[in-house]
Design a protein around this motif. Sequence first.
Motif, short mmCIF file in Angstrom:
data_model
loop_
_atom_site.label_atom_id
_atom_site.label_comp_id
_atom_site.label_asym_id
_atom_site.label_seq_id
_atom_site.Cartn_x
_atom_site.Cartn_y
_atom_site.Cartn_z
N ASP A 87 5.88 9.74 -3.25
CA ASP A 87 5.37 9.49 -1.89
C ASP A 87 3.92 9.02 -1.92
OD1 ASP A 87 7.75 10.17 -0.72
OD2 ASP A 87 7.15 12.21 -0.19
N ALA A 88 3.11 9.63 -2.79
CA ALA A 88 1.70 9.27 -2.86
C ALA A 88 1.52 7.82 -3.29
CB ALA A 88 0.98 10.20 -3.82
N ASN A 89 2.24 7.40 -4.33
CA ASN A 89 2.11 6.03 -4.81
C ASN A 89 2.62 5.02 -3.78
OD1 ASN A 89 0.83 6.28 -7.31
ND2 ASN A 89 2.73 6.74 -8.38
N VAL A 90 3.74 5.34 -3.14
CA VAL A 90 4.26 4.43 -2.12
C VAL A 90 3.27 4.31 -0.97
CG1 VAL A 90 6.05 4.14 -0.36
CG2 VAL A 90 6.69 4.76 -2.70
N ALA A 91 2.73 5.44 -0.51
CA ALA A 91 1.77 5.40 0.60
C ALA A 91 0.52 4.62 0.22
CB ALA A 91 1.40 6.82 1.02
N PHE A 92 -0.02 4.90 -0.96
CA PHE A 92 -1.27 4.24 -1.36
C PHE A 92 -1.08 2.73 -1.50
CE2 PHE A 92 -4.41 2.58 -4.27
CZ PHE A 92 -5.59 3.20 -3.86
N PHE A 93 -0.11 2.32 -2.28
CA PHE A 93 0.01 0.89 -2.59
C PHE A 93 0.61 0.09 -1.44
CE2 PHE A 93 -0.44 2.81 -6.76
CZ PHE A 93 -1.47 2.02 -7.26
N SER A 94 1.30 0.75 -0.53
CA SER A 94 1.81 0.06 0.66
C SER A 94 0.70 -0.26 1.64
CB SER A 94 2.87 0.91 1.37
OG SER A 94 4.01 1.09 0.58
N HIS A 95 -0.37 0.56 1.64
CA HIS A 95 -1.33 0.48 2.73
C HIS A 95 -2.78 0.21 2.34
CE1 HIS A 95 1.76 1.73 5.56
NE2 HIS A 95 2.11 2.66 4.70
N ILE A 96 -3.22 0.63 1.16
CA ILE A 96 -4.64 0.46 0.83
C ILE A 96 -5.01 -0.98 0.46
CG2 ILE A 96 -6.50 1.17 -0.71
CD1 ILE A 96 -5.77 3.19 1.49
N PRO A 97 -4.26 -1.66 -0.42
CA PRO A 97 -4.58 -3.08 -0.65
C PRO A 97 -4.41 -3.85 0.66
CG PRO A 97 -3.17 -2.24 -2.41
CD PRO A 97 -3.19 -1.20 -1.32
N GLN A 98 -5.43 -4.60 1.05
CA GLN A 98 -5.40 -5.30 2.31
C GLN A 98 -4.91 -6.74 2.14
OE1 GLN A 98 -6.51 -3.46 5.37
NE2 GLN A 98 -5.85 -2.06 3.74
N ARG A 99 -4.68 -7.39 3.27
CA ARG A 99 -4.14 -8.75 3.25
C ARG A 99 -5.04 -9.66 2.41
NH1 ARG A 99 -0.26 -10.36 6.17
NH2 ARG A 99 -0.56 -8.66 7.68
#
Length: 437
Positions: free
Chosen positions: A107-119
């Motif tokens: 869950d942590a990896n999915v949340a981080f990499f889905s949302h922290i890198p920006q467009r």
Amino acid sequence: MSESALALKLRTAVETRDKLGQLLKLPAPPSSADAQALDFTSNDYLSLARSPELRRLFLERVQTAPQIFGSGGSRLIINPQEHTALEARLAKFFNAPDALVVSSGFDANVAFFSHIPQRGDIIIHDEFIHASIYDGMRSSRAHLLVPFAHNNLTEFRRALRETVEGNPGVAEGTTSVFLVVESVYSMDGSIAPLQLMSDTLEEELPKGNGHLVVDEAHATGVYGPQGRGIVAMCGLEDKCLARLHTFGKALSSTGAVLLSNPLIRKYLAGHGRAFMFTTAPNHTTILSVDCAIDVLESSTGARLQAQLLDTSTYLTTMLRTRLADIPQHIICLPTDLYRPISNNVETLPVTTLPTAIISILTQGAWELSAYLAKRGIIAKPVVFPAVPKDKSRVRLSVNADKTREGADRLINAVIDWAREVEAVYMTSNSADRYARL
């Protein structure tokens, strides 16, 4: 009634993989005989699941804890004091600005990499990173996902320079570049050269738009002062944007903690769907992790860490020696395990550290596993699609309660199997029976 179209397609897919020996499935529950076997499958690296000290600490804490069941729901609905207290302790323990406890490392990896890198941002990653990171990256808004050959500094530097040259925003400092690695890789037990990677990232991106992200799942409890991981061992805490430490391996619990800064913690709490819409870890989990940190900070933790690394060093060294005169197309170790190793973790480059994960490469992984089981040793095969088709293996996971005597028993069984296969291979006219070898 005939089978539905969906059932037919699913059954065909399952049967096809089963025939190819590539079907991943749940093993049978342990039997009474398994309880007496020598088990090399568990990621319980410090053997805390069987630790009398951890059991005593936990039972004492449960007796006085105001709550032990449930958590009440998502952290956005209810934020128990025990959870925030553990986060504060973990941030201090791992020398991080802030911490966010989550239900699992996945869950942590999915949340981080889905949302922290920006467009428009770019992610450069080791080709062997965990499936959860891949899942997160595929959902991200990043402009590019750039893989490089596993632990290959030359290839990493090339990928980074090509990224700088091909994307003006990177050179200008307006586009962020994330370097994503694991400190210890779960299949080969290989260890990332974090110091050199961090130095390269800073050299090539002097404007500070390079961000190091490290998954420490298999390093937690095993390496560094009091088991704080490879990042802490290298003194790179201030160089990492984020670190992940999981509780389900050396800490013998469940869940994970994402270490970063207050801004990222706040952003994930409000944007990270894998965090927002998941029930918080229950109070029992929080208590058990807190007690496990007590053990890591004690002399018991240091003793277990030393025992684990000593047995891992012995097992790797002896396997390397005993397998030397057996053809590598029959059985061998990963390349990293042929390098010199030592259990003196304070004076060595990290790439020469002993590892608790030892893979025995062989296309006869299923046969070797079955042979070991007959000798009272549990070690599971790992085959495609979990690893590349030509990298089938029996994966050994060493725990602190394993002894050199147990290691010798395993080594002897592996060598006996390899000798039998070699004899059949050499005497058979066609070697059809062992064509995969």
